[in-house]
Design a protein around this motif. Structure first.
Motif, PDB file in Angstrom:
ATOM      1  N   LYS A 303      25.703   5.560  50.194  1.00 28.26           N
ATOM      2  CA  LYS A 303      26.907   6.561  50.101  1.00 28.26           C
ATOM      3  C   LYS A 303      27.665   6.224  51.264  1.00 28.26           C
ATOM      4  O   LYS A 303      28.829   6.275  51.120  1.00 28.26           O
ATOM      5  CB  LYS A 303      26.433   7.997  50.242  1.00 28.26           C
ATOM      6  N   GLU A 312      23.956  11.361  47.409  1.00 28.98           N
ATOM      7  CA  GLU A 312      23.745  11.091  48.609  1.00 28.98           C
ATOM      8  C   GLU A 312      22.703  10.308  49.098  1.00 28.98           C
ATOM      9  O   GLU A 312      21.475  10.706  48.918  1.00 28.98           O
ATOM     10  CB  GLU A 312      23.986  12.283  49.657  1.00 28.98           C
ATOM     11  N   PRO A 315      22.183  10.070  54.088  1.00 28.83           N
ATOM     12  CA  PRO A 315      22.660  11.485  54.782  1.00 28.83           C
ATOM     13  C   PRO A 315      22.863  11.262  56.181  1.00 28.83           C
ATOM     14  O   PRO A 315      23.769  11.826  56.721  1.00 28.83           O
ATOM     15  CB  PRO A 315      21.264  12.521  54.275  1.00 28.83           C
ATOM     16  N   SER A 318      25.753   8.708  56.597  1.00 33.52           N
ATOM     17  CA  SER A 318      27.021   9.068  56.235  1.00 33.52           C
ATOM     18  C   SER A 318      27.729  10.150  57.134  1.00 33.52           C
ATOM     19  O   SER A 318      28.810  10.103  57.330  1.00 33.52           O
ATOM     20  CB  SER A 318      26.828  10.075  54.608  1.00 33.52           C
TER      21      SER A 318
END
Length: 601
Positions: A303, A312, A315, A318
């Motif tokens: 992502k 996602e 995490p 990102s």
């Protein structure tokens, strides 16, 4: 033959294999419903054991089965327990024991049939008994060695450990055993093995003895033919699989690795004599520099690199991508969709553009050593014969470490990272198992993976492995930042992954080379090296192939040298790789032809 007897034989055959399915979950073996490596093997075992009973008229309770049953259960019990415990909290999948089962199952049937034939033919009894004794003895000795190793280290014996054994002389080996076991314990183990083998010899003699009346009825011709088929099948199967289990397989891998490494090291030592810095030796950074090698990571499934991805999978990254100290190289490609060929360039001064020779390798660890860093190599992958760049990086490191269960939980690398000194200037290369197939084997059961409704299970498993790698990277980064004054961290994938064709030389797809790369530079580093940080920010959207990681790391270390070229250094204002020039598969693939790109410059 009565139906009742046939039923008895079948039930006993089922029980003999079902015992494994009671033991396995108790010790931590999972995925027992897997057809290819679980249920199919059990079914084959039931058929072979049932057929052997049927053709001889001897049930599994007869004494002629006992020598084979002892080694069958001893081996599978010991190896499943030790490997599951070595695998950490989430054990191992049944696939890990595939080679062991496919070796020991025909051993069980073959030793029984030789016992049976020995009871029929007095002249053949001795030679068949000796064969059984030697075969069971070899396997039993292997089990005892494996269990003793576990007693010392608390982990299974791997090809990495075999490398150490092959590099150890007899004097060092005895000193090692005395130090870790003591002669008293060693003597007890030796006595136990001798008594065990005496017991096996007794079982073989008793199992091949004639019946109470001194005679055993000779089977009819049809049964003799079936028996011959079973014996041939067992011998062929054993010959195929026994080289693939302990200790033969670790020896094969270790020996091949050492032969190749020795040749590479000899040439490499000559190369180092010609190595020199441009403008003098640079100063060490006042903290840790970490390079993390990913495995089979496709940035389109990440992502952070692909915001349009429906779930996602990264995490941590990102969140950090908007951090001014992180630099995502958004157009990274692998130079080759195979690990060895990709890393032979990524970790060294060789790349697709400079026409360097494999015999002229200089590694990033060599550069760090010449500057004066304390160099370390941590791997969650077993050594692979032929991967000379990794051999050189590992061999040149001040300390090289492989996890106790290579290929298992990547988070285990943290145990080794935490063992390193917290002060000074360490240069650390970490090799992850990442998203190597089978993808679900890369993720521990307790981890909350990815489950998208309507998406193939394989894709969900792959995305879960990507998400778990993100968690591992987060832990590496956070620990090093909090405890080792992390100056810089570089992550790159060796190659990408296609969800249908995986990766490799044939059936090329773009997903096989769409790999990720990012760098972290601390605030202090960026403030003290604004040209490097500025160059990296400027080139973050440029095309980048991972065979240029060596130059990138040299740039971060401030280490211009005669193996480095600023044109290939993505941190440099002189970085010159364009979409027209960028290639993969050693020039066979032109990156600008990727249909996902629309660059014409």
């Amino acid at each position: 033959m009565k139906v009742k007897e046939i039923g008895k034989y079948f039930v006993l055959a089922v029980i003999s294999m079902a015992v494994l399915y009671v033991w396995y979950p108790a010790v931590g073996v999972t995925d027992l419903g897997n057809w290819n490596h679980g249920l199919r093997n059990v079914l084959a075992g039931v058929i072979f054991v049932f057929a052997a009973q049927l053709v001889t008229g001897r049930s599994l309770l007869h004494s002629s089965w006992r020598p084979g049953l002892v080694i069958f259960y001893l081996w599978l019990a010991a190896f499943s327990y030790i490997q599951a415990k070595s695998g950490g909290n989430w054990g191992i999948r049944v696939e890990t024991l595939n080679n062991d089962v496919l070796t020991l199952m025909p051993v069980l049937v073959l030793t029984f049939l030789f016992e049976y034939i020995g009871s029929l033919c007095h002249k053949a009894r001795g030679i068949l008994g000796i064969f059984n004794f030697l075969l069971i003895g070899y396997l039993s000795l292997s089990v005892f060695v494996y269990m003793t190793y576990y007693r010392i280290f608390g982990a299974g014996f791997t090809s990495t450990d075999m490398i150490s054994v092959l590099l150890t002389n007899s004097k060092e080996a005895m000193e090692f055993l005395q130090s870790h076991l003591g002669f008293g314990t060693l003597a007890l183990i030796l006595v136990a093995f001798i008594l065990y083998m005496a017991f096996i010899g007794y079982l073989i003699i008793k199992g091949s003895a004639a019946g109470k009346n001194g005679k055993v009825p000779s089977p009819v011709m049809v049964r003799k033919v079936v028996m011959a088929v079973l014996i041939i099948a067992a011998l062929v199967t054993i010959a195929h699989w026994i080289p693939r289990i302990f200790p033969a397989w670790p020896y094969h891998v270790a020996h091949k690795y050492l032969v190749g490494a020795k040749a590479a090291m000899a040439k490499h030592d000559e190369n180092l004599k010609n190595f020199k810095f441009v403008g003098g030796t640079p100063e060490r950074l006042p903290g840790a520099v970490i390079v993390v090698i990913g495995e089979s990571a496709n940035r389109n499934h990440m992502k952070a690199f692909n915001p349009a991805y429906p779930v996602e999978t990264t995490p941590w990254l990102s969140k950090e991508k908007d951090n001014e100290n992180f630099y995502l190289l958004k157009n990274t490609y692998s130079c080759y969709p195979l690990t060895e060929k990709a890393l032979s360039m990524a970790l060294t001064n060789l790349n697709q553009y400079n026409e360097g020779d494999r015999n002229e390798m200089i590694t990033m660890t060599d550069v760090a050593n010449h500057i004066g860093y304390d160099t370390y190599f941590i791997s969650n992958q077993a050594p692979a014969p032929g991967n000379m760049s990794l051999a050189l990086v590992s061999g040149a490191s001040k300390k090289s470490m492989t996890t106790t269960h290579p290929g298992g939980d990547d988070m285990k690398v943290m145990d080794y990272l935490k063992e390193l000194p917290k002060d000074g200037s360490p240069f650390i290369v970490i090799h992850l198992e990442g998203s190597h197939d089978r993808y679900r084997d890369r993720v521990p059961p307790h981890f909350e993976g990815v489950r998208v409704e309507g998406q193939p299970e394989k894709v969900n498993d792959y995305d879960s492995s990507i998400k778990y790698t993100d968690e591992v990277l987060k832990n590496i980064y956070q620990y090093a930042k909090d405890n080792m004054n992390l100056q810089a961290m570089v992550y790159f994938g060796d190659h990408g992954e296609d969800m249908v064709r995986f990766h490799g030389d044939g059936n090329f797809t773009w997903d096989m080379i769409r790999s990720p790369a990012f760098a972290y530079l601390s605030k202090d580093y960026a403030a003290n090296h604004p040209v490097v940080a500025g160059g990296l920010r400027k080139n973050a959207d440029a095309v980048f192939t991972n065979d240029l990681v060596f130059d990138m790391v040299c740039g971060i270390l401030g280490a211009e040298n005669n193996a480095y070229n600023a044109e290939y250094d993505v941190t440099s204002a002189k970085y010159g790789l364009t979409w027209d020039k960028a290639v993969s598969k050693y020039g066979d693939v032109r990156i600008k032809e990727d249909p996902a790109q629309s660059n014409d410059d």
